[in-house]
Design a protein around this motif. Sequence first.
Motif, PDB file in Angstrom:
ATOM      1  N   ASP A   1       0.829  -1.209   0.000  1.00  0.00           N
ATOM      2  CA  ASP A   1       0.000   0.000   0.000  1.00  0.00           C
ATOM      3  C   ASP A   1       0.860   1.255   0.000  1.00  0.00           C
ATOM      4  O   ASP A   1       0.566   2.223  -0.703  1.00  0.00           O
ATOM      5  CB  ASP A   1      -0.941   0.026   1.210  1.00  0.00           C
ATOM      6  N   ILE A  29       3.886   1.631  -1.170  1.00  0.00           N
ATOM      7  CA  ILE A  29       4.501   1.787  -2.494  1.00  0.00           C
ATOM      8  C   ILE A  29       3.448   2.264  -3.497  1.00  0.00           C
ATOM      9  O   ILE A  29       3.726   3.132  -4.330  1.00  0.00           O
ATOM     10  CB  ILE A  29       5.149   0.463  -2.960  1.00  0.00           C
ATOM     11  N   SER A  30       2.236   1.745  -3.396  1.00  0.00           N
ATOM     12  CA  SER A  30       1.185   2.159  -4.335  1.00  0.00           C
ATOM     13  C   SER A  30       0.760   3.609  -4.120  1.00  0.00           C
ATOM     14  O   SER A  30       0.170   4.220  -5.000  1.00  0.00           O
ATOM     15  CB  SER A  30      -0.033   1.229  -4.240  1.00  0.00           C
ATOM     16  N   GLU A  31       1.090   4.160  -2.966  1.00  0.00           N
ATOM     17  CA  GLU A  31       0.797   5.576  -2.680  1.00  0.00           C
ATOM     18  C   GLU A  31       1.826   6.502  -3.318  1.00  0.00           C
ATOM     19  O   GLU A  31       1.792   7.707  -3.095  1.00  0.00           O
ATOM     20  CB  GLU A  31       0.756   5.817  -1.166  1.00  0.00           C
ATOM     21  N   GLY A  32       2.732   5.938  -4.083  1.00  0.00           N
ATOM     22  CA  GLY A  32       3.698   6.755  -4.806  1.00  0.00           C
ATOM     23  C   GLY A  32       4.998   7.004  -4.073  1.00  0.00           C
ATOM     24  O   GLY A  32       5.740   7.924  -4.424  1.00  0.00           O
ATOM     25  N   ILE A  33       5.299   6.194  -3.070  1.00  0.00           N
ATOM     26  CA  ILE A  33       6.582   6.352  -2.387  1.00  0.00           C
ATOM     27  C   ILE A  33       7.695   5.926  -3.348  1.00  0.00           C
ATOM     28  O   ILE A  33       7.692   4.822  -3.865  1.00  0.00           O
ATOM     29  CB  ILE A  33       6.627   5.515  -1.086  1.00  0.00           C
ATOM     30  N   GLU A  34       8.622   6.828  -3.558  1.00  0.00           N
ATOM     31  CA  GLU A  34       9.753   6.538  -4.435  1.00  0.00           C
ATOM     32  C   GLU A  34      10.734   5.637  -3.704  1.00  0.00           C
ATOM     33  O   GLU A  34      10.912   5.745  -2.486  1.00  0.00           O
ATOM     34  CB  GLU A  34      10.434   7.849  -4.830  1.00  0.00           C
ATOM     35  N   GLU A  35      11.383   4.754  -4.459  1.00  0.00           N
ATOM     36  CA  GLU A  35      12.405   3.878  -3.905  1.00  0.00           C
ATOM     37  C   GLU A  35      13.645   3.956  -4.785  1.00  0.00           C
ATOM     38  O   GLU A  35      13.544   4.122  -5.994  1.00  0.00           O
ATOM     39  CB  GLU A  35      11.929   2.422  -3.880  1.00  0.00           C
ATOM     40  N   LEU A  54       6.081   6.910   3.783  1.00  0.00           N
ATOM     41  CA  LEU A  54       4.668   7.274   3.617  1.00  0.00           C
ATOM     42  C   LEU A  54       4.214   8.168   4.768  1.00  0.00           C
ATOM     43  O   LEU A  54       3.537   9.176   4.550  1.00  0.00           O
ATOM     44  CB  LEU A  54       3.793   6.020   3.529  1.00  0.00           C
ATOM     45  N   LYS A  72       5.546  11.568   4.197  1.00  0.00           N
ATOM     46  CA  LYS A  72       4.778  12.215   3.123  1.00  0.00           C
ATOM     47  C   LYS A  72       3.482  12.802   3.699  1.00  0.00           C
ATOM     48  O   LYS A  72       3.115  13.939   3.404  1.00  0.00           O
ATOM     49  CB  LYS A  72       4.486  11.204   2.020  1.00  0.00           C
ATOM     50  N   LYS A 122       9.827  15.061  -0.373  1.00  0.00           N
ATOM     51  CA  LYS A 122      10.586  14.061  -1.121  1.00  0.00           C
ATOM     52  C   LYS A 122      11.138  12.951  -0.210  1.00  0.00           C
ATOM     53  O   LYS A 122      12.341  12.715  -0.163  1.00  0.00           O
ATOM     54  CB  LYS A 122      11.726  14.748  -1.868  1.00  0.00           C
TER      55      LYS A 122
END
Length: 157
Positions: free
Chosen positions: A11, A13-19, A100, A103, A109
């Motif tokens: 979840d 990662i799907s929220e747009g957390i960059e890795e 997350l 964020k 960022k």
Amino acid sequence: MAKTFNELIADAISEGIEEIFPWDLEDFQAENPDAILLDIREQDEFDGAHIKDTLHVPRGILEQACEWDYAETVPELVKARNKPVLVICRSGNRSALAALTMKMLGFQKPISLKLGIKGCNESDIPLINKAGEEVDPDWADTFFNPTVSAEQLSANQ
């Protein structure tokens, strides 16, 4: 609806957390000289091995460390809302959740280090201990991979 730990990570990662991967760390630092490397592991984990010049804020106090007016406030972190903050844990899972959270707290960022400090060790990135001494990679491999006891396995529940 209850979720598993792995579902929470997915979840995040799907929220747009960059890795980014550990082998991209050197380029990341060159491109972002003002970035903060934030290690969120527990104190004993951090003392055993960490990347030099990392800011240490255990996950358990992260939210207070990111805000003014708490005993846990870390001014350097509070002031970093508009800077890249690379969040580091053991294997890249807790860091995704922490990124997350950051964020949601208004950090522009937050980035999770995929594979975590284990990936750094496997990528031959030098690590140091609490005394500032370089850590032997073979020792670190054992340290980063604790044994799961039989009573901790789901098959025994």
